[in-house]
Design a protein around this motif. Structure first.
Motif: not given
Ligand SMILES: Cc1cc2nc3c(=O)[nH]c(=O)nc-3n(C[C@H](O)[C@H](O)[C@H](O)COP(=O)(O)OP(=O)(O)OC[C@H]3O[C@@H](n4cnc5c(N)ncnc54)[C@H](O)[C@@H]3O)c2cc1C
Length: 555
Positions: A188, A190-191, A196-197, A227
């Motif tokens: 999948m 999404m990010t 990502g969030t 992934s």
């Molecule tokens: C090994 C690995 C494999 C992955 N594989 C996939 C994949 O196959 N497909 C895919 O789509 N994604 C994948 N991901 C991505 C992963 O799902 C995202 O990294 C994750 O969802 C966080 O998004 P971000 O990195 O953009 O961080 P951000 O969204 O920028 O978040 C950073 C931090 O801020 C916090 N935060 C966010 N919003 C708020 C708020 N409103 N208030 C307070 N804190 C907040 C979060 O909890 C986090 O700690 C993978 C990640 C890893 C590490």
């Protein structure tokens, strides 16, 4: 017994932790499986426990991580192939988990007709818990494949084509059209780089080729994390005319050519090294709409919810593996002429860790049962509230526990061959992906806001089990106070989530665990001060009884 007078003698070292049946040797797991409705699977799980705990499987896991996947962008003649080459050991662990059906077993009724099998999620969770102990990285594609059906099943044309292949149990890693493969896997995407969030900030675009439900689109853009890029298809989010939408994007076009999906590079990750995580660009990649245009998040959310359950199950498995190894070592290692297991301070540490493993198992398998609960209102409420709470608490507790268990091993714990570095590097990821800690907290606040009933149902369940038990009652009072402030103040979300997790775990242990376990858990986690480092509570635990129950079968 080695002759200690010889210079090359090896004595006072624990025997290798291998050929341990991960089901038979884990009392808390066996009880959870039975209690939560999958007793029928016990014989099969016992066999799987033997396979996943075997020395051969552990060696597959070690090699799959020691030789991470490699990106091969071009063939010798310069043609683009976008291929990822895995070590054969990775294919072995994939084949083991797929033969067990961990990538699809709960959906088999969709092909055979009839109702979902009662206890199917619990049985699968038990398999996943053991598969994570064998080798955690491959659980990513297994989880995503399983979860993808939650979204795909709503589009009969796509489900009809893909489901029979998703449910195949003979792993087929070939790059070939799905029609000729014995089984397929799904990923999948999404990010994106900018978020990502906040997936609503996605910039990847979808232009209709035909339009409409199940219709073809051309996807252009990128994903920052994708992934398991050798999956046969991916569920991706992209912006269509009506807003963010969900698409099924096969890796090959229907005529067997590479779809417009270019692997830019593989991430050099802390752990999860057997699993490939790529950065990818889409160049007019052909994809098919899943659900309605503009309803991408709503469509993919069921899939994400299932992966959150798996994060908790897999972290519970990693905790169990770390604890079992630590107890095993303490039973064989003497320091100051006395086995570590018999030294009161080590026993206090091990028993304290065992309490968190008991809680993690109880929470994860209770949650799995809620996924078996279908439309039952109590089970639906439990799922809605306790998925983020269970994911939060189990995945956040696991890293501290694995670190402490590694320390119980002394210097051997820090060395690759022993297996702890693999666990240590792997364990933080479950808290990060599929919704990080704060995101889980905010999700719980959303439940409070939208359906306060849901929270009350779960709290009533805890209260009924507690029947006035003073420590649980105090916990419930604390939760009521937090609930009141959470509506005004987001910053208390983690405090609330943690208290709900501990209260629910306390109730489950009170109802089902031996008294030594439940008493100690309530005394150290619910009574007064916040639980600190392992073994640091001044409460008197029945450490011997707690460890005896947690100990893997003697080797
Ligand atoms: C090994 C690995 C494999 C992955 N594989 C996939 C994949 O196959 N497909 C895919 O789509 N994604 C994948 N991901 C991505 C992963 O799902 C995202 O990294 C994750 O969802 C966080 O998004 P971000 O990195 O953009 O961080 P951000 O969204 O920028 O978040 C950073 C931090 O801020 C916090 N935060 C966010 N919003 C708020 C708020 N409103 N208030 C307070 N804190 C907040 C979060 O909890 C986090 O700690 C993978 C990640 C890893 C590490």
């Amino acid at each position: 017994m080695a002759d200690p007078s010889r210079d090359d003698a090896v004595f006072n070292q624990s025997p290798p932790f291998a050929d341990v049946n991960l089901f038979a040797s884990d009392g808390a797991l066996r009880e959870a499986v039975s209690r939560e409705g999958a007793d029928w699977a016990a014989v099969d799980l016992d066999v799987f426990g033997g396979v996943t705990g075997s020395a051969a499987a552990i060696e597959f896991g070690r090699r799959a991580n020691a030789h991470p996947p490699e990106l091969q962008s071009f063939d010798a003649e310069g043609r683009r192939i976008d291929h990822v080459a895995f070590h054969p050991a990775y294919h072995e662990v994939m084949a083991i988990s797929m033969a067990q059906g961990l990538h699809g077993s709960t959906w088999e009724h969709l092909l055979t007709g009839g109702a979902p099998k009662s206890g199917a999620h619990v049985a699968r969770a038990a398999g996943s818990y053991m598969a994570a102990q064998m080798e955690p990285g491959h659980c990513c594609p297994i989880t995503m494949t399983h979860a993808s059906v939650a979204a795909l099943r709503h589009v009969p044309e796509l489900a009809g084509e893909w489901l029979p292949k998703i449910l195949g149990r003979t792993y087929d890693p070939r790059t070939a059209p799905a029609a000729v493969k014995s089984a397929v896997t799904l990923g999948m995407g999404m990010t994106e780089r900018q978020g990502g969030t906040d997936v609503r900030a996605n910039t990847t675009r979808a232009e209709p080729l035909e339009g409409g439900r199940g219709g073809a689109y051309a996807i252009t853009g990128h994903k920052w994390f994708l992934s398991a890029p050798m999956s046969d298809a991916f569920l991706v989010l992209a912006q269509a005319k009506a807003g963010l939408s969900c698409f099924l994007l096969p890796r090959l076009t229907p005529d067997g050519d590479l779809n417009g999906l270019r692997l830019v590079r593989l991430k050099d990750k802390l752990g999860n090294r057997s699993n490939a995580s790529s950065e990818v660009e889409f160049e007019s990649a052909q994809a098919f709409l899943v659900g309605e245009e503009g309803r991408g998040v709503a469509t993919i959310i069921d899939m994400v919810t299932l992966t959150r359950l798996d994060c908790a199950v897999s972290s519970a498995g990693l905790m169990r593996q770390a604890l079992a190894r630590a107890i095993h070592h303490a039973r064989h290692r003497s320091v100051f002429q006395r086995l570590l297991i018999d030294q009161p301070l080590m026993a206090q540490v091990l028993a304290d860790m065992a309490l968190d493993v008991e809680a993690a198992v109880a929470l994860a398998f209770r949650l799995a049962r809620a996924f078996d609960g279908g439309t039952d209102e109590d089970e639906a409420a439990y799922r809605r509230l306790m998925t983020p709470i269970t994911k939060y608490w189990v995945c956040k507790t696991a890293p501290a526990l694995v670190t402490e268990a590694m320390e119980c091993m002394g210097g051997d714990g820090y060395v690759e061959e022993g297996g702890f570095p693999l666990l240590y590097r792997e364990v933080p990821v479950n808290a990060i992906w599929e919704g990080s800690g704060n995101v889980m907290g905010l999700d719980v606040l959303r439940v409070l806001e939208r359906s306060p009933d849901t929270v009350q149902r779960v709290l009533e369940g805890i209260d009924q089990i507690g029947r006035g038990e003073p420590r649980l009652k105090t916990a419930l009072d604390r939760i009521e106070a937090l609930l009141a402030s959470a509506m005004r103040d987001q910053s208390v979300a983690r405090a609330l989530v943690e208290q709900l997790a501990l209260a629910q775990a306390g109730a489950l242990l009170l109802a089902h665990a031996p008294q030594a376990v439940s008493d100690a858990f309530l005394a150290t986690r619910l009574d007064g001060a916040r639980h600190g480092t392992y073994g640091a509570s001044a409460a008197k635990l029945d450490a011997a009884a707690i460890i005896e129950r947690a100990a893997p079968a003697p080797i």
